[in-house]
Write a protein that holds these residues in place. Structure first.
Motif, PDB file in Angstrom:
ATOM      1  N   ARG A 106       0.836  -1.209   0.000  1.00  0.00           N
ATOM      2  CA  ARG A 106       0.000   0.000   0.000  1.00  0.00           C
ATOM      3  C   ARG A 106       0.860   1.244   0.000  1.00  0.00           C
ATOM      4  NH1 ARG A 106      -3.420  -3.244   3.318  1.00  0.00           N
ATOM      5  NH2 ARG A 106      -2.423  -2.484   5.241  1.00  0.00           N
ATOM      6  N   LYS A 107       1.959   1.232   0.779  1.00  0.00           N
ATOM      7  CA  LYS A 107       2.865   2.398   0.798  1.00  0.00           C
ATOM      8  C   LYS A 107       3.523   2.605  -0.565  1.00  0.00           C
ATOM      9  CE  LYS A 107       4.074   2.585   5.719  1.00  0.00           C
ATOM     10  NZ  LYS A 107       5.173   2.529   6.691  1.00  0.00           N
ATOM     11  N   ILE A 108       3.968   1.500  -1.194  1.00  0.00           N
ATOM     12  CA  ILE A 108       4.592   1.619  -2.515  1.00  0.00           C
ATOM     13  C   ILE A 108       3.606   2.222  -3.510  1.00  0.00           C
ATOM     14  CG2 ILE A 108       5.483   0.291  -4.476  1.00  0.00           C
ATOM     15  CD1 ILE A 108       7.508   0.602  -2.278  1.00  0.00           C
ATOM     16  N   LYS A 109       2.337   1.776  -3.447  1.00  0.00           N
ATOM     17  CA  LYS A 109       1.327   2.301  -4.378  1.00  0.00           C
ATOM     18  C   LYS A 109       1.003   3.763  -4.088  1.00  0.00           C
ATOM     19  CE  LYS A 109      -0.736  -2.242  -5.146  1.00  0.00           C
ATOM     20  NZ  LYS A 109      -1.894  -3.116  -4.909  1.00  0.00           N
ATOM     21  N   ASN A 110       1.270   4.188  -2.853  1.00  0.00           N
ATOM     22  CA  ASN A 110       1.116   5.609  -2.506  1.00  0.00           C
ATOM     23  C   ASN A 110       2.379   6.391  -2.791  1.00  0.00           C
ATOM     24  OD1 ASN A 110      -1.548   5.449  -1.655  1.00  0.00           O
ATOM     25  ND2 ASN A 110      -0.961   4.832   0.430  1.00  0.00           N
ATOM     26  N   LEU A 111       3.332   5.733  -3.485  1.00  0.00           N
ATOM     27  CA  LEU A 111       4.610   6.346  -3.901  1.00  0.00           C
ATOM     28  C   LEU A 111       5.470   6.735  -2.702  1.00  0.00           C
ATOM     29  CD1 LEU A 111       3.253   8.568  -6.838  1.00  0.00           C
ATOM     30  CD2 LEU A 111       4.064   6.204  -6.914  1.00  0.00           C
ATOM     31  N   GLY A 130      16.201  -4.121   4.007  1.00  0.00           N
ATOM     32  CA  GLY A 130      15.676  -3.825   2.674  1.00  0.00           C
ATOM     33  C   GLY A 130      15.262  -2.377   2.516  1.00  0.00           C
ATOM     34  N   LEU A 131      15.323  -1.923   1.263  1.00  0.00           N
ATOM     35  CA  LEU A 131      14.866  -0.584   0.907  1.00  0.00           C
ATOM     36  C   LEU A 131      14.051  -0.707  -0.387  1.00  0.00           C
ATOM     37  CD1 LEU A 131      14.938   2.483   1.501  1.00  0.00           C
ATOM     38  CD2 LEU A 131      16.926   2.609  -0.030  1.00  0.00           C
ATOM     39  N   LEU A 132      12.793  -0.289  -0.331  1.00  0.00           N
ATOM     40  CA  LEU A 132      11.901  -0.356  -1.486  1.00  0.00           C
ATOM     41  C   LEU A 132      11.558   1.064  -1.915  1.00  0.00           C
ATOM     42  CD1 LEU A 132       9.443  -3.135  -0.237  1.00  0.00           C
ATOM     43  CD2 LEU A 132      11.601  -3.422  -1.457  1.00  0.00           C
ATOM     44  N   VAL A 133      11.895   1.385  -3.168  1.00  0.00           N
ATOM     45  CA  VAL A 133      11.675   2.743  -3.682  1.00  0.00           C
ATOM     46  C   VAL A 133      10.776   2.651  -4.917  1.00  0.00           C
ATOM     47  CG1 VAL A 133      12.751   4.836  -4.566  1.00  0.00           C
ATOM     48  CG2 VAL A 133      13.940   3.445  -2.856  1.00  0.00           C
ATOM     49  N   PRO A 134       9.655   3.358  -4.925  1.00  0.00           N
ATOM     50  CA  PRO A 134       8.760   3.289  -6.090  1.00  0.00           C
ATOM     51  C   PRO A 134       9.391   3.915  -7.334  1.00  0.00           C
ATOM     52  CG  PRO A 134       7.988   4.957  -4.550  1.00  0.00           C
ATOM     53  CD  PRO A 134       9.120   4.244  -3.865  1.00  0.00           C
ATOM     54  N   LEU A 135       9.133   3.308  -8.495  1.00  0.00           N
ATOM     55  CA  LEU A 135       9.516   3.884  -9.784  1.00  0.00           C
ATOM     56  C   LEU A 135       8.251   4.456 -10.400  1.00  0.00           C
ATOM     57  CD1 LEU A 135      11.753   0.935 -11.043  1.00  0.00           C
ATOM     58  CD2 LEU A 135      12.559   3.154 -10.229  1.00  0.00           C
ATOM     59  N   ARG A 136       8.258   5.751 -10.688  1.00  0.00           N
ATOM     60  CA  ARG A 136       7.011   6.386 -11.104  1.00  0.00           C
ATOM     61  C   ARG A 136       7.237   7.300 -12.298  1.00  0.00           C
ATOM     62  NH1 ARG A 136       6.231  10.609  -6.037  1.00  0.00           N
ATOM     63  NH2 ARG A 136       8.179  11.769  -6.354  1.00  0.00           N
ATOM     64  N   PHE A 137       6.176   7.445 -13.072  1.00  0.00           N
ATOM     65  CA  PHE A 137       6.136   8.394 -14.184  1.00  0.00           C
ATOM     66  C   PHE A 137       5.011   9.370 -13.887  1.00  0.00           C
ATOM     67  CE2 PHE A 137       7.219   4.539 -17.048  1.00  0.00           C
ATOM     68  CZ  PHE A 137       8.543   4.568 -16.634  1.00  0.00           C
ATOM     69  N   GLN A 138       5.366  10.614 -13.592  1.00  0.00           N
ATOM     70  CA  GLN A 138       4.368  11.661 -13.342  1.00  0.00           C
ATOM     71  C   GLN A 138       3.287  11.183 -12.356  1.00  0.00           C
ATOM     72  OE1 GLN A 138       2.976  12.634 -17.260  1.00  0.00           O
ATOM     73  NE2 GLN A 138       4.779  13.843 -17.778  1.00  0.00           N
ATOM     74  N   ASN A 139       3.749  10.770 -11.199  1.00  0.00           N
ATOM     75  CA  ASN A 139       2.880  10.311 -10.104  1.00  0.00           C
ATOM     76  C   ASN A 139       2.067   9.064 -10.459  1.00  0.00           C
ATOM     77  OD1 ASN A 139       3.677  12.372  -8.314  1.00  0.00           O
ATOM     78  ND2 ASN A 139       2.228  13.808  -9.271  1.00  0.00           N
ATOM     79  N   ARG A 140       2.526   8.319 -11.460  1.00  0.00           N
ATOM     80  CA  ARG A 140       1.894   7.043 -11.803  1.00  0.00           C
ATOM     81  C   ARG A 140       2.903   5.932 -11.569  1.00  0.00           C
ATOM     82  NH1 ARG A 140       1.910   3.742 -16.127  1.00  0.00           N
ATOM     83  NH2 ARG A 140       3.105   5.237 -17.370  1.00  0.00           N
ATOM     84  N   LEU A 141       2.501   4.949 -10.773  1.00  0.00           N
ATOM     85  CA  LEU A 141       3.411   3.874 -10.400  1.00  0.00           C
ATOM     86  C   LEU A 141       3.724   2.987 -11.599  1.00  0.00           C
ATOM     87  CD1 LEU A 141       4.885   2.387  -8.046  1.00  0.00           C
ATOM     88  CD2 LEU A 141       2.841   0.957  -7.847  1.00  0.00           C
ATOM     89  N   TRP A 142       5.018   2.789 -11.866  1.00  0.00           N
ATOM     90  CA  TRP A 142       5.457   1.844 -12.902  1.00  0.00           C
ATOM     91  C   TRP A 142       5.913   0.529 -12.278  1.00  0.00           C
ATOM     92  CZ3 TRP A 142       9.918  -0.862 -13.902  1.00  0.00           C
ATOM     93  CH2 TRP A 142       9.999  -1.503 -15.146  1.00  0.00           C
TER      94      TRP A 142
END
Length: 461
Positions: A106-111, A130-142
């Motif tokens: 849920r946190k990843i999807k919230n960027l 571990g470290l999880l970092v979201p990859l996003r395009f213009q506030n859209r999760l990739w």
């Protein structure tokens, strides 16, 4: 004095901290620039993924770097690239992890960035972080960038997290550029394919138009000749009638006039019939016809020609051909044209085989087919494979195939095809091993049953 010394020491410590922070900042910037240059050196997605995972693993000295793409339609995380220093941490490329509904996802999807300490249960001596970092395009999760460090004393510092976030941003830009390049490459490939297909279609269309234009020119030349020849003969016969002293000669010239006049009318009628058939203005008139009597009348009309050309005719008729409801004129034209073609293209001492059957399966239990007349005509003359697709074309004549040099307009088989179509029938042709066979099936209801006895007749002149 001691106060002054303490002040100087405080200032020195503060300056050292500032220097150290500047050094760390410069180091992080240098690391980020180095990473950015590497992943920007290619537009191939696989190369970008591989360069990114290997680069982060080396620059940050972590034990696992993994890139996962999120596929929301399938609700899975797809592993697209990985660099691992420990076998227990590796997983196969293309592996799919179900999208579990938990706090981390849920946190990843919230960027949001997720730090996980002392989380691994992989039978390791040291705990992993571990470290999880979201990859996003213009506030859209990739997808997400996953890092694991095996070290019991290690903690993800704010500076390290900031650096990884910056790397993730640069990686997301590179992925976006790579995907755009891939789409453009695919569009370009598709466009090139379409251009080639359209070019080929245009080339084929041009060739077809050229072929039709040649057929048209040939037809106009042929029709002009065919129309002019009877007129010339009629003109000559008229002139000879004026000066002929004997009644016997005048009779002969009169016969020439009649024959050439009939020839002229026949050609004109062919053209008009074809035009009516193509414009659906041809009237079908069905009457009851005694097939056996009627077919013998048609065949008898060709006997003198077959005798003169020394051809062999073999005729196979069912004993009890019934009376059927059929368009006598149209079906007669079909039989006559095909018979005429067989005589025209068959050399001397070669065979022509005619077969007539009537098929009526309405008495079969659980089965019903439309009663029909089946007519087959075969002759010992083969049509080349390259010519076969065109024989029903208007004005088309097979070159150098007429041993009797009778000529023609190329309208006969075109008329046959249209007449068969008007009668809701089927015509097929096959040619091989020095034989050509035309098969015609015409629906024709009747009231009497058909017995299965055949009568074969062979005629040689």
């Amino acid at each position: 004095m001691w106060k002054s010394v303490a002040d100087h020491v405080g200032i020195a410590i503060q300056q050292a901290q500032i220097y150290q922070e500047n050094q760390l900042k410069a180091q992080r910037e240098a690391t980020l620039n180095q990473f950015t240059q590497k992943i920007r050196s290619s537009l191939d997605l696989e190369q970008i993924f591989s360069t990114a995972t290997q680069g982060i693993s080396q620059l940050l000295d972590v034990d696992l770097v993994e890139i996962q793409e999120y596929l929301p339609q399938r609700q899975v995380w797809l592993t697209v690239s990985q660099c691992s220093k420990h076998p227990n941490l590796s997983s196969p490329l293309g592996a799919e992890t179900p999208d579990a509904d938990n706090e981390i996802n849920r946190k990843i999807k919230n960027l949001e960035v997720v730090r996980i300490n002392n989380s691994c249960n992989l039978n390791l001596e040291d705990s992993c972080h571990g470290l999880l970092v979201p990859l996003r395009f213009q506030n859209r999760l990739w997808g997400k960038l996953c890092l694991i460090k095996i070290d019991s004393d290690y903690q993800w510092s704010d500076g390290a997290v900031t650096l990884v976030q910056s790397m993730a941003e640069q990686l997301a830009i590179a992925i976006q550029q790579g995907q755009l390049y891939q789409r453009l490459a695919n569009l370009n490939t598709d466009l090139e394919r379409q251009v080639l297909e359209r070019t080929q279609q245009l080339r084929e269309r041009i060739q077809e138009l050229q072929r039709l234009n040649m057929l048209k020119d040939d037809f106009l030349s042929t029709v002009s000749h065919e129309l002019r020849t009877p007129l010339s003969n009629m003109k000559m016969a008229i002139q000879m009638l004026k000066i002929a002293p004997e009644s016997q000669r005048r009779q002969r010239y009169t016969e020439i006039l009649e024959s050439e006049c009939y020839r002229e009318i026949e050609l004109i009628n062919d053209l008009l019939d074809l035009q009516r058939l193509e414009t659906a203005s041809y009237q079908v008139s069905r009457t009851v016809v005694d097939l056996k009597i009627w077919l013998h009348q048609i065949i008898d009309s060709f006997c003198s020609r077959i005798q003169a050309q020394q051809q062999i005719l073999k005729l196979t008729l069912s004993d009890n051909l019934p009376s059927v409801l059929i368009d006598k004129t149209s079906f007669g034209r079909i039989v006559t044209e095909l018979f005429n073609n067989a005589c025209k293209y068959t050399p001397a001492n070669r065979q022509i085989i005619l077969e007539f059957f009537y098929q009526n399966n309405q008495d079969l239990v659980g089965s019903y087919t439309v009663p029909k007349v089946i007519f087959k005509i075969s002759n010992q003359a083969e049509i080349a494979d390259t010519e076969l697709p065109h024989i029903f074309d208007k004005f088309y004549r097979i070159p150098n195939a007429d041993p009797w040099k009778r000529g023609g307009t190329g309208l006969g088989l075109a008329l046959v095809k249209e007449l068969v179509k008007q009668l809701d029938g089927i015509i097929q042709v096959e040619s091989s091993q020095r034989w050509t066979t035309f098969t015609v099936q015409i629906p024709a209801p009747q009231g009497s049953e058909l017995n299965g006895h055949d009568n074969s007749l062979t005629i040689k002149f």
